[in-house]
Design a protein around this motif. Structure first.
Motif, mmCIF file in Angstrom:
data_model
loop_
_atom_site.group_PDB
_atom_site.id
_atom_site.type_symbol
_atom_site.label_atom_id
_atom_site.label_comp_id
_atom_site.label_asym_id
_atom_site.label_seq_id
_atom_site.Cartn_x
_atom_site.Cartn_y
_atom_site.Cartn_z
ATOM 1 N N THR A 14 -0.524 -17.070 -18.956
ATOM 2 C CA THR A 14 -0.338 -16.112 -18.400
ATOM 3 C C THR A 14 0.956 -16.927 -17.935
ATOM 4 O O THR A 14 0.949 -18.378 -18.169
ATOM 5 C CB THR A 14 -0.727 -15.996 -16.866
ATOM 6 O OG1 THR A 14 -0.926 -17.043 -16.403
ATOM 7 C CG2 THR A 14 -2.472 -15.131 -17.704
ATOM 8 N N GLU B 16 10.138 -14.950 -17.803
ATOM 9 C CA GLU B 16 9.589 -13.531 -18.145
ATOM 10 C C GLU B 16 11.122 -12.964 -18.608
ATOM 11 O O GLU B 16 10.517 -12.781 -20.148
ATOM 12 C CB GLU B 16 10.158 -12.586 -17.062
ATOM 13 C CG GLU B 16 9.070 -11.596 -17.551
ATOM 14 C CD GLU B 16 8.226 -11.436 -17.520
ATOM 15 O OE1 GLU B 16 7.455 -10.624 -18.692
ATOM 16 O OE2 GLU B 16 7.173 -12.272 -17.209
ATOM 17 N N GLN C 197 8.541 -11.779 -27.324
ATOM 18 C CA GLN C 197 8.198 -10.473 -28.393
ATOM 19 C C GLN C 197 9.068 -9.573 -28.562
ATOM 20 O O GLN C 197 8.322 -9.523 -29.574
ATOM 21 C CB GLN C 197 7.383 -10.028 -26.630
ATOM 22 C CG GLN C 197 6.566 -8.672 -26.751
ATOM 23 C CD GLN C 197 6.209 -8.168 -25.751
ATOM 24 O OE1 GLN C 197 6.663 -8.185 -24.634
ATOM 25 N NE2 GLN C 197 5.394 -7.496 -25.453
ATOM 26 N N SER D 233 1.914 -9.154 -25.921
ATOM 27 C CA SER D 233 1.242 -8.790 -24.622
ATOM 28 C C SER D 233 0.189 -8.524 -25.078
ATOM 29 O O SER D 233 -0.203 -6.940 -25.169
ATOM 30 C CB SER D 233 2.037 -8.302 -23.474
ATOM 31 O OG SER D 233 1.223 -7.948 -22.179
ATOM 32 N N SER D 234 -1.047 -8.745 -24.589
ATOM 33 C CA SER D 234 -2.369 -8.130 -24.583
ATOM 34 C C SER D 234 -3.352 -7.112 -23.038
ATOM 35 O O SER D 234 -3.980 -7.243 -23.264
ATOM 36 C CB SER D 234 -3.304 -9.318 -25.346
ATOM 37 O OG SER D 234 -3.011 -10.206 -24.189
ATOM 38 N N GLY D 235 -2.147 -7.421 -21.971
ATOM 39 C CA GLY D 235 -2.746 -6.471 -21.030
ATOM 40 C C GLY D 235 -2.304 -7.627 -19.850
ATOM 41 O O GLY D 235 -1.887 -8.358 -19.438
ATOM 42 N N ASN D 236 -3.347 -7.140 -18.278
ATOM 43 C CA ASN D 236 -2.817 -8.003 -17.510
ATOM 44 C C ASN D 236 -4.197 -8.720 -16.619
ATOM 45 O O ASN D 236 -4.976 -8.257 -16.684
ATOM 46 C CB ASN D 236 -2.366 -6.836 -15.958
ATOM 47 C CG ASN D 236 -0.966 -6.288 -16.648
ATOM 48 O OD1 ASN D 236 0.127 -6.768 -17.424
ATOM 49 N ND2 ASN D 236 -0.940 -5.347 -16.721
ATOM 50 N N THR E 104 -1.872 -8.765 -12.211
ATOM 51 C CA THR E 104 0.047 -9.050 -11.953
ATOM 52 C C THR E 104 0.652 -9.229 -12.445
ATOM 53 O O THR E 104 1.702 -9.373 -13.031
ATOM 54 C CB THR E 104 0.201 -8.685 -10.808
ATOM 55 O OG1 THR E 104 0.396 -10.555 -10.563
ATOM 56 C CG2 THR E 104 -0.565 -7.867 -9.693
ATOM 57 N N ASN E 105 -0.112 -10.670 -14.182
ATOM 58 C CA ASN E 105 0.026 -11.632 -14.240
ATOM 59 C C ASN E 105 -0.178 -11.020 -16.202
ATOM 60 O O ASN E 105 -1.268 -10.644 -16.304
ATOM 61 C CB ASN E 105 -0.252 -12.716 -15.233
ATOM 62 C CG ASN E 105 1.615 -14.220 -13.525
ATOM 63 O OD1 ASN E 105 2.570 -13.088 -13.534
ATOM 64 N ND2 ASN E 105 0.717 -14.310 -12.892
ATOM 65 N N ARG E 106 1.447 -10.760 -17.057
ATOM 66 C CA ARG E 106 0.454 -10.492 -18.155
ATOM 67 C C ARG E 106 0.114 -11.578 -19.770
ATOM 68 O O ARG E 106 0.430 -12.624 -18.974
ATOM 69 C CB ARG E 106 1.524 -9.876 -19.638
ATOM 70 C CG ARG E 106 2.413 -8.722 -18.745
ATOM 71 C CD ARG E 106 3.024 -7.826 -19.529
ATOM 72 N NE ARG E 106 4.053 -8.266 -19.320
ATOM 73 C CZ ARG E 106 5.307 -7.699 -19.947
ATOM 74 N NH1 ARG E 106 5.675 -6.851 -21.435
ATOM 75 N NH2 ARG E 106 6.816 -8.446 -19.801
ATOM 76 N N TRP F 176 -0.565 -13.542 -22.941
ATOM 77 C CA TRP F 176 0.256 -13.367 -23.533
ATOM 78 C C TRP F 176 -0.431 -14.772 -25.060
ATOM 79 O O TRP F 176 -1.106 -15.193 -24.363
ATOM 80 C CB TRP F 176 1.138 -14.444 -23.573
ATOM 81 C CG TRP F 176 2.600 -13.918 -22.575
ATOM 82 C CD1 TRP F 176 2.653 -13.388 -21.175
ATOM 83 C CD2 TRP F 176 3.488 -12.445 -22.809
ATOM 84 N NE1 TRP F 176 3.746 -13.477 -20.665
ATOM 85 C CE2 TRP F 176 4.058 -12.379 -21.955
ATOM 86 C CE3 TRP F 176 3.766 -12.010 -24.183
ATOM 87 C CZ2 TRP F 176 4.927 -11.351 -21.289
ATOM 88 C CZ3 TRP F 176 5.036 -10.995 -23.735
ATOM 89 C CH2 TRP F 176 5.004 -10.290 -22.759
#
Length: 181
Positions: free
Chosen positions: A125, A134, A141, A148-151, A154-156, A158
């Motif tokens: 993250t 970011e 990306q 990005s594979s999800g949160n 509140t942080n994605r 990677w």
């Protein structure tokens, strides 16, 4: 057409430096040639004195002068032949270099972050990656080297793609000479 005999033709098989000097530059300049010229010629590969026979081998001296003055027939024939260009001979090397060259034109900051993500797989993250913004992650990306594979809180999250790993290998080889493991 007949040529007069060469001065080397009158020399024995192994001649002394005095005899060679007279044959090469004549009687008047023989002593100066022995003092100065012989030392220079020896540094360029002039045949050495054969201790057993007490002189220098005359056939080798003749051959050395033919090559030194460009009189060797093989040398003359090689220089008279027109060179043939073969641009295809260079193509495989160019293609090999092109395969190793980095392809994505990542700037230094993106390369550093990508390398950090590969070397530290537990940093997934933005909060885990120190000093990474970011914007940098979005650039990576956009190039397709991370995704990005999800949160998570509140942080994605990677992760590095195969394209990213290949690009780092190319960068390492191109800039640092490191080979792929």
């Amino acid at each position: 057409m007949t040529f007069p005999p060469s001065p080397f033709d009158r020399l024995p098989l192994f001649a002394t430096d005095d005899e060679i000097a007279v044959a090469v530059v004549g009687k008047a300049r023989a002593s100066a040639w022995k003092r100065n010229g012989l030392r220079i010629l020896e540094s360029k590969g002039f045949p050495k004195v054969d201790v057993l026979h007490g002189g220098r081998p005359v056939p080798l001296i003749r051959k050395w002068y033919e090559m030194h003055m460009g009189l060797d027939k093989n040398y003359i024939l090689a220089t008279l032949e027109d060179g043939k260009e073969n641009p295809q001979a260079w193509r495989p090397k160019r293609e090999q270099r092109a395969d190793r060259k980095p392809r994505l034109n990542l700037d230094t900051r993106c390369q550093t972050v990508l390398r950090q993500m590969i070397e530290n797989p537990d940093c997934r993250t933005q909060r885990d990656m120190r000093g990474v913004g970011e914007l940098t992650l979005e650039k990576l990306q956009a190039h397709g080297v991370i995704m990005s594979s999800g949160n998570a809180d509140t942080n994605r999250i990677w992760s590095v793609t195969d394209l990213g790993r290949e690009e780092i290998k190319r960068i390492d080889y191109w800039y640092f000479g490191k080979t792929a493991p």
